[in-house]
Design a protein around this motif. Structure first.
Motif, mmCIF file in Angstrom:
data_model
loop_
_atom_site.group_PDB
_atom_site.id
_atom_site.type_symbol
_atom_site.label_atom_id
_atom_site.label_comp_id
_atom_site.label_asym_id
_atom_site.label_seq_id
_atom_site.Cartn_x
_atom_site.Cartn_y
_atom_site.Cartn_z
ATOM 1 N N UNK A 74 0.948 -1.138 0.080
ATOM 2 C CA UNK A 74 0.172 0.188 0.106
ATOM 3 C C UNK A 74 0.917 1.300 -0.021
ATOM 4 N N UNK A 75 1.766 1.251 0.804
ATOM 5 C CA UNK A 75 3.033 2.572 0.924
ATOM 6 C C UNK A 75 3.567 2.705 -0.359
ATOM 7 N N UNK A 76 3.828 1.426 -1.023
ATOM 8 C CA UNK A 76 4.655 1.872 -2.476
ATOM 9 C C UNK A 76 3.754 2.428 -3.395
ATOM 10 N N UNK A 77 2.256 1.610 -3.222
ATOM 11 C CA UNK A 77 1.489 2.248 -4.302
ATOM 12 C C UNK A 77 0.922 3.532 -4.056
ATOM 13 N N UNK A 78 1.102 4.092 -2.937
ATOM 14 C CA UNK A 78 0.762 5.685 -2.553
ATOM 15 C C UNK A 78 2.055 6.511 -2.934
ATOM 16 N N UNK A 79 3.361 5.970 -2.880
ATOM 17 C CA UNK A 79 4.623 6.619 -3.339
ATOM 18 C C UNK A 79 4.373 6.843 -4.908
ATOM 19 N N UNK A 80 4.219 5.750 -5.579
ATOM 20 C CA UNK A 80 4.036 5.903 -7.013
ATOM 21 C C UNK A 80 2.953 6.804 -7.489
ATOM 22 N N UNK A 81 1.915 6.682 -6.863
ATOM 23 C CA UNK A 81 0.872 7.746 -7.243
ATOM 24 C C UNK A 81 1.295 9.354 -7.179
ATOM 25 N N UNK A 82 2.274 9.471 -5.892
ATOM 26 C CA UNK A 82 2.312 10.810 -5.619
ATOM 27 C C UNK A 82 3.250 11.172 -6.738
ATOM 28 N N UNK A 83 4.490 10.337 -6.841
ATOM 29 C CA UNK A 83 5.496 10.597 -7.938
ATOM 30 C C UNK A 83 4.969 10.838 -9.283
ATOM 31 N N UNK A 84 3.965 10.191 -9.783
ATOM 32 C CA UNK A 84 3.188 10.284 -10.821
ATOM 33 C C UNK A 84 2.599 11.598 -10.919
ATOM 34 N N UNK A 85 1.799 11.942 -9.858
ATOM 35 C CA UNK A 85 1.226 13.306 -9.852
ATOM 36 C C UNK A 85 2.264 14.577 -9.983
ATOM 37 N N UNK A 86 3.368 14.101 -9.439
ATOM 38 C CA UNK A 86 4.514 15.136 -9.302
ATOM 39 C C UNK A 86 4.946 15.303 -10.763
ATOM 40 N N UNK A 87 5.363 14.268 -11.399
ATOM 41 C CA UNK A 87 5.888 14.191 -12.681
ATOM 42 C C UNK A 87 4.938 14.401 -13.708
ATOM 43 N N UNK A 88 3.849 14.655 -13.678
ATOM 44 C CA UNK A 88 2.745 14.880 -14.502
ATOM 45 C C UNK A 88 2.704 16.463 -14.382
ATOM 46 N N UNK A 89 2.679 16.864 -13.456
ATOM 47 C CA UNK A 89 2.774 18.316 -12.876
ATOM 48 C C UNK A 89 3.826 19.319 -13.736
ATOM 49 N N UNK A 90 5.020 18.689 -14.057
ATOM 50 C CA UNK A 90 6.051 19.113 -14.747
ATOM 51 C C UNK A 90 6.192 19.053 -16.184
ATOM 52 N N UNK A 91 5.223 17.997 -16.852
ATOM 53 C CA UNK A 91 5.055 17.986 -17.976
ATOM 54 C C UNK A 91 4.154 19.173 -18.663
ATOM 55 N N UNK A 92 5.043 20.114 -19.627
ATOM 56 C CA UNK A 92 4.028 21.017 -20.231
ATOM 57 C C UNK A 92 3.216 20.461 -21.369
ATOM 58 N N UNK A 93 2.218 20.955 -21.341
ATOM 59 C CA UNK A 93 1.149 20.544 -22.435
ATOM 60 C C UNK A 93 1.443 21.456 -23.626
ATOM 61 N N UNK A 94 1.792 20.737 -24.955
ATOM 62 C CA UNK A 94 1.897 21.347 -26.107
ATOM 63 C C UNK A 94 0.919 21.126 -27.061
ATOM 64 N N UNK A 95 0.439 22.217 -27.247
ATOM 65 C CA UNK A 95 -0.812 22.383 -28.519
ATOM 66 C C UNK A 95 -0.342 22.404 -29.999
#
Length: 131
Positions: A31-52
């Motif tokens: 459970x803790x590793x799943x939470x960690x992966x979820x948090x890291x994905x959310x952080x990583x997705x914030x850093x990706x800039x959307x290109x239109x």
């Protein structure tokens, strides 16, 4: 067991309790590793800039083969290319100044942010009507 004066039933219960504790420990770790992966994905997705990207945009193409013979100050981006068609799943069709069309992965391009004069020259080379 006789030397320790333990009962077989008591020993079985202790063993079963130990296995249950181990099971709970594994579940908490999962459970803790799943939470960690979820948090890291959310952080990583914030850093990706959307290109239109739009048809008619001028873009630069990343030259991935350059790393074999790269010079210190040589740019890894070539272009400018004109986007002629957008495909699903990120594929893009580009056209060079000679009119040759080819498809590339959309992750290998970036928007061309050249100077105003050079953008006008490039748009004239592609016969794009200026607004």
């Amino acid at each position: 067991m006789k030397k320790l004066k333990m009962d077989w039933n008591e020993a079985a219960k202790q063993r079963l309790n130990g296995l249950n504790e181990l099971d709970e420990f594994h579940l908490k770790a999962y459970e803790s590793s799943a939470l960690y992966k979820e948090k890291m994905k959310k952080y990583h997705d914030q850093k990706i800039e959307k290109r239109d990207l739009l048809v008619g945009d001028l873009v630069l193409l990343f030259n991935s083969r350059l790393r074999l013979f790269s010079g210190k100050l040589k740019s890894k981006w070539t272009g400018a290319y004109l986007i002629t068609q957008l495909f699903p799943h990120g594929a893009v069709e580009l056209e060079n100044k000679e009119g040759v069309r080819f498809k590339v992965n959309g992750q290998q391009i970036k928007i061309y942010l050249g100077h105003a004069e050079t953008a006008k020259e490039v748009s004239k080379a592609y016969h794009i009507d200026e607004v």
